[in-house]
Design an enzyme around this catalytic site. Structure first.
Site, PDB file in Angstrom:
ATOM      1  CB  ILE A 107     -67.229  -6.494  39.928  1.00  0.00           C
ATOM      2  CG1 ILE A 107     -68.230  -7.726  39.253  1.00  0.00           C
ATOM      3  CG2 ILE A 107     -65.918  -6.921  39.491  1.00  0.00           C
ATOM      4  CD1 ILE A 107     -68.236  -7.503  37.777  1.00  0.00           C
ATOM      5  N   GLY A 108     -69.566  -7.334  42.712  1.00  0.00           N
ATOM      6  CA  GLY A 108     -70.659  -6.917  43.378  1.00  0.00           C
ATOM      7  C   GLY A 108     -72.026  -7.239  42.516  1.00  0.00           C
ATOM      8  N   GLY A 109     -71.807  -8.460  42.020  1.00  0.00           N
ATOM      9  CA  GLY A 109     -73.114  -9.232  41.319  1.00  0.00           C
ATOM     10  C   GLY A 109     -74.221  -9.427  42.429  1.00  0.00           C
ATOM     11  CG  ASP A 121     -63.199 -10.841  46.532  1.00  0.00           C
ATOM     12  OD1 ASP A 121     -64.213 -11.248  46.182  1.00  0.00           O
ATOM     13  OD2 ASP A 121     -62.126 -11.032  45.987  1.00  0.00           O
ATOM     14  CD  GLU A 150     -58.097 -17.469  54.218  1.00  0.00           C
ATOM     15  OE1 GLU A 150     -57.151 -17.465  53.551  1.00  0.00           O
ATOM     16  OE2 GLU A 150     -59.197 -17.270  53.612  1.00  0.00           O
ATOM     17  CB  SER A 181     -69.818 -16.161  44.423  1.00  0.00           C
ATOM     18  OG  SER A 181     -69.584 -17.048  43.413  1.00  0.00           O
ATOM     19  CB  CYS A 214     -65.682 -21.770  40.589  1.00  0.00           C
ATOM     20  SG  CYS A 214     -64.956 -20.676  39.286  1.00  0.00           S
ATOM     21  CB  SER A 237     -69.126 -11.422  37.603  1.00  0.00           C
ATOM     22  OG  SER A 237     -70.061 -10.785  38.393  1.00  0.00           O
TER      23      SER A 237
END
Length: 352
Positions: A15-17, A37, A61, A79, A82, A336
């Site tokens: 969302i653009g952090g 994204d 990719e 980022s 995770c 985020s």
């Protein structure tokens, strides 16, 4: 490379952090020239807030070395997913299909003719113990970067939220610098060195919040981040049944509290382990031991998505499209990062 000519590529942009961190860290003439994204939901929020940025809805990719070269960026912010490294997951690491895009990126970076000057990576605690991390470090070393890793939480910078994350800063070694905290043989610091910590704490917060001075254990109260409207209290109030059923497992905080637990993507759906609950009772009886708690002593509500965004230091100009549901907002925020922490690290990366 002058900070006045920073051209950033934001991978796994969410969302653009990181975009907000770059805007708010005080670097002149720095811009995000492209964002990538694969998530349609997060992309809708990103485009809503940054309509002028070249945005690609595709998997990493799908990016070739030539395509990356043509973007002519000198700052890479990313980022990666995770889930392959989180403590509550299966920890399948590079065997998890969600690491495929990151491994592709590691294979493409050496093929680029344009050597990226600066790299910032964010991920969960645990990434630094993974095989993906080892491969990342090997790639950076092969390409001649110097690097430094950090395990940081917003609480270390005066923000009342525990959200420890791993950060890697890397610079092209041709720049020439001798700061003592860039030591590739010591890639992880459990906390900031004193000289850097004092520098960050004594600076003005780039997102308009007043940082503390002195001890990093001193944080702002949560009331500085709350919405004050009566409708917020009503719309996010916990029912009596929910309060009685889950009271013993809640992390309950008050507006005067100087800490809160990590807000996850499941906040608002589940109670235990997903984030703190706010107590608005005049008695603010949140210090009572869980075994002695009585439901009638509490007036509890969830933090609103806007309040969580505030705690994660998104500026007031950030907002969700009306089509994004409350459940989706919680999910996107849970995936985020803290803008305040990344802003300081970006400034540290470029100016030191």
């Amino acid at each position: 490379m002058s900070e006045a000519s920073l051209r950033a590529l934001e991978l796994y942009c969410g969302i653009g952090g990181m975009h907000y961190a770059l805007k708010l860290c005080g670097l002149e003439n720095a811009e995000v020239i492209a964002a990538v994204d694969i998530s349609p939901l997060s992309n809708a929020v990103y485009r809503h807030n940054f309509p002028g940025v070249l945005h690609m809805e595709k998997g990493i990719e799908g990016l070739s070395a030539g395509e990356l070269d043509r973007l002519k960026f000198n700052l890479l912010m990313m980022s990666p997913p995770c889930q392959p490294f989180t403590r509550v997951g299966l920890k399948k690491d590079i065997e998890d299909p969600r690491t495929k895009s990151f491994l592709h990126l590691l294979s493409v970076l050496p093929k680029m003719t344009n050597r990226v000057t600066y790299i910032l990576l964010e991920n969960v605690k645990g990434f630094e113990e993974s095989r993906a991390y080892k491969m990342f470090c090997e790639t950076l070393d092969q390409l001649g970067y110097v690097r430094q890793g950090f395990l940081l939480s917003p609480k270390q910078l005066g923000i009342p939220n525990s959200r420890q994350r791993y950060y890697m800063l890397a610079k092209c070694s041709q720049l020439g610098f001798d700061k003592k905290w860039y030591k590739s043989k010591q890639p992880i610091l459990k906390s900031l060195p004193e000289d850097i910590k004092l520098q960050l704490l004594s600076s003005s917060c780039p997102v308009g919040l007043q940082t503390t001075s002195g001890s990093s254990d001193t944080c702002q109260p949560l009331q500085n981040f709350l919405e004050q409207s009566d409708s917020t209290c009503e719309n996010y109030e916990l029912s009596k049944d929910t309060t009685e059923r889950y009271l013993s497992v809640m992390d309950i905080v008050s507006p005067s509290s100087t800490g809160s637990t990590c807000f996850t993507k499941s906040y608002g759906q589940y109670i235990e382990g997903t984030g703190s609950i706010l107590n608005l009772s005049p008695n603010n009886n949140n210090t009572t031991a869980s075994c002695d708690r009585k439901a009638q002593h509490y007036k509890l509500r969830y933090f609103s998505p806007r309040e969580i965004a505030n705690i994660m230091c998104f500026p007031k100009t950030f907002y969700f499209p009306e089509t994004i549901t409350r459940k989706q907002q919680y999910r996107l925020l849970g995936n985020s990062l803290n803008v305040h922490v990344v802003a300081y690290l970006l400034k540290l990366l470029v100016t030191q």
